[in-house]
Design an enzyme around this catalytic site. Structure first.
Site, short mmCIF file in Angstrom:
data_model
loop_
_atom_site.label_atom_id
_atom_site.label_comp_id
_atom_site.label_asym_id
_atom_site.label_seq_id
_atom_site.Cartn_x
_atom_site.Cartn_y
_atom_site.Cartn_z
N PRO A 223 -60.04 -16.12 65.90
CA PRO A 223 -60.37 -13.97 65.93
C PRO A 223 -61.98 -14.73 67.59
O PRO A 223 -62.90 -14.68 67.40
CB PRO A 223 -61.97 -13.81 64.59
CG PRO A 223 -62.32 -14.92 65.21
CD PRO A 223 -61.12 -16.83 64.58
N ASP A 401 -65.43 -17.74 69.11
CA ASP A 401 -65.12 -17.75 67.54
C ASP A 401 -65.79 -16.82 66.76
O ASP A 401 -66.68 -16.89 66.43
CB ASP A 401 -64.91 -19.13 67.93
CG ASP A 401 -64.01 -19.31 65.80
OD1 ASP A 401 -63.97 -18.35 65.32
OD2 ASP A 401 -63.42 -20.74 65.56
N HIS A 402 -65.19 -15.99 66.80
CA HIS A 402 -66.45 -15.12 65.92
C HIS A 402 -66.63 -15.56 64.47
O HIS A 402 -67.52 -14.44 63.31
CB HIS A 402 -66.04 -13.78 65.62
CG HIS A 402 -66.05 -12.88 65.88
ND1 HIS A 402 -67.78 -12.24 65.25
CD2 HIS A 402 -66.69 -11.00 66.27
CE1 HIS A 402 -68.21 -11.07 65.83
NE2 HIS A 402 -67.45 -10.72 65.91
N ARG A 403 -66.13 -16.15 63.73
CA ARG A 403 -65.92 -16.90 62.87
C ARG A 403 -67.47 -17.27 62.38
O ARG A 403 -68.42 -17.52 61.87
CB ARG A 403 -65.33 -17.80 62.55
CG ARG A 403 -63.32 -17.28 62.23
CD ARG A 403 -62.75 -17.97 61.71
NE ARG A 403 -62.70 -19.05 62.87
CZ ARG A 403 -61.66 -19.81 63.04
NH1 ARG A 403 -60.77 -20.58 61.55
NH2 ARG A 403 -61.97 -20.61 63.71
#
Length: 429
Positions: A223, A401-403
């Site tokens: 993401p 990386d939005h995680r």
């Protein structure tokens, strides 16, 4: 016999292309002798022999692409070993078929032979009518380019069709018709006014295939989100000019703007370790915080995109980064990067400023958590002390990386980075 298998020469390698054999069947092989040059997704590397003997046979010719773990050659060391078949012979890599003997058959037992397949008329099918010998890669290339393998004469062992044969067929098609596949007469699309569209298919090499696969996986499974910041680099450019003037008097290599950006990014990553991180599937998911700041520098070579790594960039001076960066870029252009030169990256910088690109976003290089896209330092009118002045400014876009990285963390990282670029003495202090 000793099986020589396609080795894993990089952390992302899944297959390798055989560029050149340095030995031929019957040649003596000593420990340390270079057997073969292999093209991976990142570079062309030499593979050495780890045991001595005589090269018995070569199972895949030059130009062939082979999966890792597949037997590509055998060395006769004078001892009796079970013989393993390669994946091309029907066994999957890493599996061992029953042991076979090289001696004559047992008395009273005729050698086993497979019956030829029956033809519709009740006879046997000639070898020429059987399925052409070709690797899965060659079959895919043929299918993608509408090439009939039965019309191609293979140049590999036993008449095997190899990638070079496909490329020659494509070249012949382009030379004679201007395109590699005939137009689809059954297509619903109307033909263009100028006639059929002319196009030449250029098969992917190993590097391009891996880049395509990895970037597709990254963009579809990670993401992404991006944030952009602008830095006034007028003082940075002036400092670089002073540094290079000093280096020029001593005969040392000059530093580039990208060298200063690498150093500034390394300092910012040390201050924000959450950006110098990777996502892990461990347990219910975890953030891996890396102890070292290893910055990958995207290099566009004639052979495709590669990302050599500057290890421990936060502990290096700008001049040391400049020397290491030029060494890696030179190796990349000559396809001489080693596995050690391309592994262990924790963050990547992609700079298109030399092409006068103002701003762009980059795709994360897994398993890293972020990548920095750097544009050109361009003169712009800005307000300085209530007056309009022309200053050089640069745009930096962080894709994350939005995680594992939230927007606020990404913004804080860029704030630190832009502050360093605008106060460059902190970069070299």
């Amino acid at each position: 016999m000793i099986d020589i298998r396609m080795p894993r020469l990089s952390d992302t390698m899944e297959e390798g292309a055989i560029v050149a054999w340095h030995k031929k069947p019957g040649d003596a092989v000593e420990v340390g002798d270079v057997l073969v040059e292999i093209e991976t997704d990142k570079a062309t590397m030499e593979h050495e022999a780890y045991e001595a003997g005589t090269l018995h046979d070569i199972l895949f010719p030059e130009g062939e692409t082979v999966s890792i773990g597949t037997v590509i050659a055998r060395i006769d060391d004078g001892r009796d070993h079970p013989v393993e078949t390669s994946a091309e012979d029907g066994a999957s890599p890493g599996t061992s078929p029953p042991a076979t003997r090289s001696g004559p058959p047992a008395p009273g037992r005729a050698p086993a032979s497979a019956p030829a397949p029956a033809s519709p008329e009740g006879g046997t099918t000639s070898p020429s009518a059987r399925r052409p010998l070709a690797t899965p890669l060659v079959r895919r290339l043929a299918r993608d380019n509408d090439i009939d393998l039965s019309e191609i004469t293979g140049s590999g062992p036993g008449g095997r069709i190899v990638r070079v044969d496909i490329e020659k067929a494509l070249a012949r098609g382009a030379a004679t018709t201007g395109h590699t596949a005939p137009p689809d007469s059954g297509s619903a699309a109307a033909p263009s006014e100028g006639g059929p569209t002319r196009a030449t298919a250029v098969p992917f090499d190993t590097t391009r295939r891996v880049v395509s696969r990895r970037l597709t996986e990254s963009s579809s499974s990670v993401p992404h989100f991006s944030v952009t910041a602008v830095a006034d680099v007028e003082e940075l450019l002036a400092l670089r000019a002073r540094i290079n003037a000093e280096l020029d008097t001593t005969g040392q290599r000059k530093v580039s703007l990208n060298d200063l950006i690498v150093r500034a990014s390394a300092i910012a990553l040390r201050e924000h370790p959450g950006v110098n991180a990777s996502y892990s599937e461990e347990g219910r998911g975890a953030t891996l915080l890396h102890e070292h700041v290893n910055i990958g520098v995207a290099v566009a070579s004639d052979h495709g995109l590669v990302v050599p790594v500057i290890a421990d960039a936060d502990r290096m001076t700008v001049s040391s980064i400049a020397v290491e960066s030029r060494r890696l870029v030179g190796l990349a252009k000559d396809r001489k990067l080693s596995g050690a030169d391309m592994t262990g990256g924790t963050f990547t910088i992609s700079n298109l400023g030399m092409y006068q690109v103002e701003r762009f976003t980059a795709i994360i290089n897994p398993p890293e958590g972020a990548i920095l896209a750097v544009g050109a330092a361009l003169p712009e009118p800005v307000v300085v002390d209530d007056a309009v002045a022309v200053r050089h400014r640069i745009r930096c876009t962080l894709s994350a990386d939005h995680r594992i990285i939230d927007g606020a963390l990404a913004a804080r990282f860029l704030s630190t980075l832009t502050s360093l670029l605008e106060h460059p003495l902190r970069i070299i202090a």
